[in-house]
Write a protein that holds these residues in place. Sequence first.
Motif, PDB file in Angstrom:
ATOM      1  N   GLU A  42      86.321  70.073  29.345  1.00  0.00           N
ATOM      2  CA  GLU A  42      86.273  70.559  30.720  1.00  0.00           C
ATOM      3  C   GLU A  42      84.857  70.981  31.089  1.00  0.00           C
ATOM      4  OE1 GLU A  42      89.233  73.580  31.453  1.00  0.00           O
ATOM      5  OE2 GLU A  42      90.823  72.313  30.646  1.00  0.00           O
ATOM      6  N   LYS A  43      84.148  71.661  30.161  1.00  0.00           N
ATOM      7  CA  LYS A  43      82.761  72.060  30.413  1.00  0.00           C
ATOM      8  C   LYS A  43      81.884  70.835  30.626  1.00  0.00           C
ATOM      9  CE  LYS A  43      82.766  76.271  27.667  1.00  0.00           C
ATOM     10  NZ  LYS A  43      82.216  76.903  26.458  1.00  0.00           N
ATOM     11  N   LEU A  44      82.068  69.826  29.801  1.00  0.00           N
ATOM     12  CA  LEU A  44      81.297  68.599  29.941  1.00  0.00           C
ATOM     13  C   LEU A  44      81.608  67.931  31.278  1.00  0.00           C
ATOM     14  CD1 LEU A  44      79.287  66.657  28.701  1.00  0.00           C
ATOM     15  CD2 LEU A  44      81.189  65.524  27.551  1.00  0.00           C
ATOM     16  N   GLY A  45      82.874  67.921  31.665  1.00  0.00           N
ATOM     17  CA  GLY A  45      83.256  67.350  32.946  1.00  0.00           C
ATOM     18  C   GLY A  45      82.619  68.081  34.118  1.00  0.00           C
ATOM     19  N   GLU A  46      82.579  69.415  34.037  1.00  0.00           N
ATOM     20  CA  GLU A  46      81.944  70.207  35.090  1.00  0.00           C
ATOM     21  C   GLU A  46      80.454  69.915  35.163  1.00  0.00           C
ATOM     22  OE1 GLU A  46      82.812  74.300  34.283  1.00  0.00           O
ATOM     23  OE2 GLU A  46      84.969  73.976  34.431  1.00  0.00           O
ATOM     24  N   ALA A  47      79.820  69.778  34.010  1.00  0.00           N
ATOM     25  CA  ALA A  47      78.383  69.546  33.960  1.00  0.00           C
ATOM     26  C   ALA A  47      77.998  68.184  34.509  1.00  0.00           C
ATOM     27  CB  ALA A  47      77.873  69.695  32.525  1.00  0.00           C
ATOM     28  N   THR A  48      78.892  67.208  34.378  1.00  0.00           N
ATOM     29  CA  THR A  48      78.552  65.851  34.796  1.00  0.00           C
ATOM     30  C   THR A  48      79.233  65.439  36.101  1.00  0.00           C
ATOM     31  OG1 THR A  48      80.316  64.949  33.398  1.00  0.00           O
ATOM     32  CG2 THR A  48      78.120  65.092  32.427  1.00  0.00           C
ATOM     33  N   ARG A  49      79.962  66.330  36.719  1.00  0.00           N
ATOM     34  CA  ARG A  49      80.659  66.020  37.976  1.00  0.00           C
ATOM     35  C   ARG A  49      79.633  65.613  39.033  1.00  0.00           C
ATOM     36  NH1 ARG A  49      84.092  70.226  38.299  1.00  0.00           N
ATOM     37  NH2 ARG A  49      85.370  68.975  37.015  1.00  0.00           N
ATOM     38  N   GLY A  50      79.907  64.572  39.724  1.00  0.00           N
ATOM     39  CA  GLY A  50      79.011  64.123  40.783  1.00  0.00           C
ATOM     40  C   GLY A  50      77.963  63.128  40.304  1.00  0.00           C
ATOM     41  N   ILE A  51      77.868  62.910  39.004  1.00  0.00           N
ATOM     42  CA  ILE A  51      76.915  61.931  38.490  1.00  0.00           C
ATOM     43  C   ILE A  51      77.565  60.559  38.585  1.00  0.00           C
ATOM     44  CG2 ILE A  51      75.638  61.135  36.474  1.00  0.00           C
ATOM     45  CD1 ILE A  51      75.499  64.038  35.556  1.00  0.00           C
ATOM     46  N   THR A  52      76.886  59.665  39.253  1.00  0.00           N
ATOM     47  CA  THR A  52      77.405  58.314  39.393  1.00  0.00           C
ATOM     48  C   THR A  52      76.324  57.331  38.979  1.00  0.00           C
ATOM     49  OG1 THR A  52      76.681  58.157  41.688  1.00  0.00           O
ATOM     50  CG2 THR A  52      78.923  58.970  41.303  1.00  0.00           C
ATOM     51  N   SER A  53      76.709  56.107  38.786  1.00  0.00           N
ATOM     52  CA  SER A  53      75.728  55.080  38.482  1.00  0.00           C
ATOM     53  C   SER A  53      75.580  54.196  39.698  1.00  0.00           C
ATOM     54  CB  SER A  53      76.175  54.264  37.270  1.00  0.00           C
ATOM     55  OG  SER A  53      77.366  53.589  37.570  1.00  0.00           O
ATOM     56  N   GLY A  54      74.529  53.425  39.710  1.00  0.00           N
ATOM     57  CA  GLY A  54      74.302  52.536  40.831  1.00  0.00           C
ATOM     58  C   GLY A  54      72.913  51.949  40.736  1.00  0.00           C
ATOM     59  N   THR A  55      72.470  51.386  41.817  1.00  0.00           N
ATOM     60  CA  THR A  55      71.133  50.813  41.859  1.00  0.00           C
ATOM     61  C   THR A  55      70.351  51.464  42.984  1.00  0.00           C
ATOM     62  OG1 THR A  55      71.823  49.050  43.339  1.00  0.00           O
ATOM     63  CG2 THR A  55      71.952  48.586  40.987  1.00  0.00           C
ATOM     64  N   PHE A  56      69.043  51.415  42.851  1.00  0.00           N
ATOM     65  CA  PHE A  56      68.179  51.896  43.917  1.00  0.00           C
ATOM     66  C   PHE A  56      66.875  51.121  43.839  1.00  0.00           C
ATOM     67  CE2 PHE A  56      67.447  54.571  40.255  1.00  0.00           C
ATOM     68  CZ  PHE A  56      66.072  54.683  40.186  1.00  0.00           C
ATOM     69  N   THR A  57      66.192  51.075  44.942  1.00  0.00           N
ATOM     70  CA  THR A  57      64.910  50.392  45.015  1.00  0.00           C
ATOM     71  C   THR A  57      63.815  51.440  44.987  1.00  0.00           C
ATOM     72  OG1 THR A  57      65.892  48.612  46.308  1.00  0.00           O
ATOM     73  CG2 THR A  57      63.496  48.816  46.383  1.00  0.00           C
ATOM     74  N   VAL A  58      62.870  51.253  44.092  1.00  0.00           N
ATOM     75  CA  VAL A  58      61.768  52.200  43.948  1.00  0.00           C
ATOM     76  C   VAL A  58      60.607  51.741  44.815  1.00  0.00           C
ATOM     77  CG1 VAL A  58      60.106  53.187  42.326  1.00  0.00           C
ATOM     78  CG2 VAL A  58      62.458  52.791  41.603  1.00  0.00           C
ATOM     79  N   SER A  59      60.053  52.689  45.529  1.00  0.00           N
ATOM     80  CA  SER A  59      58.852  52.444  46.324  1.00  0.00           C
ATOM     81  C   SER A  59      57.860  53.567  46.048  1.00  0.00           C
ATOM     82  CB  SER A  59      59.199  52.395  47.813  1.00  0.00           C
ATOM     83  OG  SER A  59      59.558  53.685  48.263  1.00  0.00           O
ATOM     84  N   ARG A  60      56.675  53.422  46.569  1.00  0.00           N
ATOM     85  CA  ARG A  60      55.683  54.480  46.400  1.00  0.00           C
ATOM     86  C   ARG A  60      56.206  55.798  46.989  1.00  0.00           C
ATOM     87  NH1 ARG A  60      51.452  57.482  47.321  1.00  0.00           N
ATOM     88  NH2 ARG A  60      49.441  57.105  46.359  1.00  0.00           N
ATOM     89  N   ASP A  61      56.999  55.695  48.038  1.00  0.00           N
ATOM     90  CA  ASP A  61      57.496  56.885  48.726  1.00  0.00           C
ATOM     91  C   ASP A  61      58.595  57.627  47.962  1.00  0.00           C
ATOM     92  OD1 ASP A  61      55.753  56.409  50.847  1.00  0.00           O
ATOM     93  OD2 ASP A  61      57.215  55.140  51.878  1.00  0.00           O
TER      94      ASP A  61
END
Length: 125
Positions: A9-28
């Motif tokens: 349960e502690k581990l679940g609370e600590a990682t809640r809201g963490i998702t995987s996905g992709t993103f594009t990196v830019s200088r900004d």
Amino acid sequence: MGSFNAAFEKLGEATRGITSGTFTVSRDNVLAAARIIDSTAEMLFDATRHVRRDLEIRPPGNDQVSLSITDGWNAVLFNDDDSYRSRITDYVVGLRKLAVQLGDTARAYGISEGEIEAAFGNTSG
């Protein structure tokens, strides 16, 4: 078994809201992405660093079945090469490598070392 469930349960609370996905990196956004990934790796490391003592299964008895089952569960959780502990460790290492790569990308974009260090809180990059 209560501490086992509480630790998950502690581990679940600590990682809640963490998702995987992709993103594009830019200088900004490269430093923001690096900071988020680095802080996520640190949070997961801190959340799981001492979890073994909370999750370790102790035999409920001294009989052969209890001892065998306990050894099996502890192997799955901690001792096997493909244990949950190993998987979490590999994930944290992967996040940290990604953060370092993003620091390198920031350098390639011409972002100063001072800005990079500030983004990582002077701990990585």
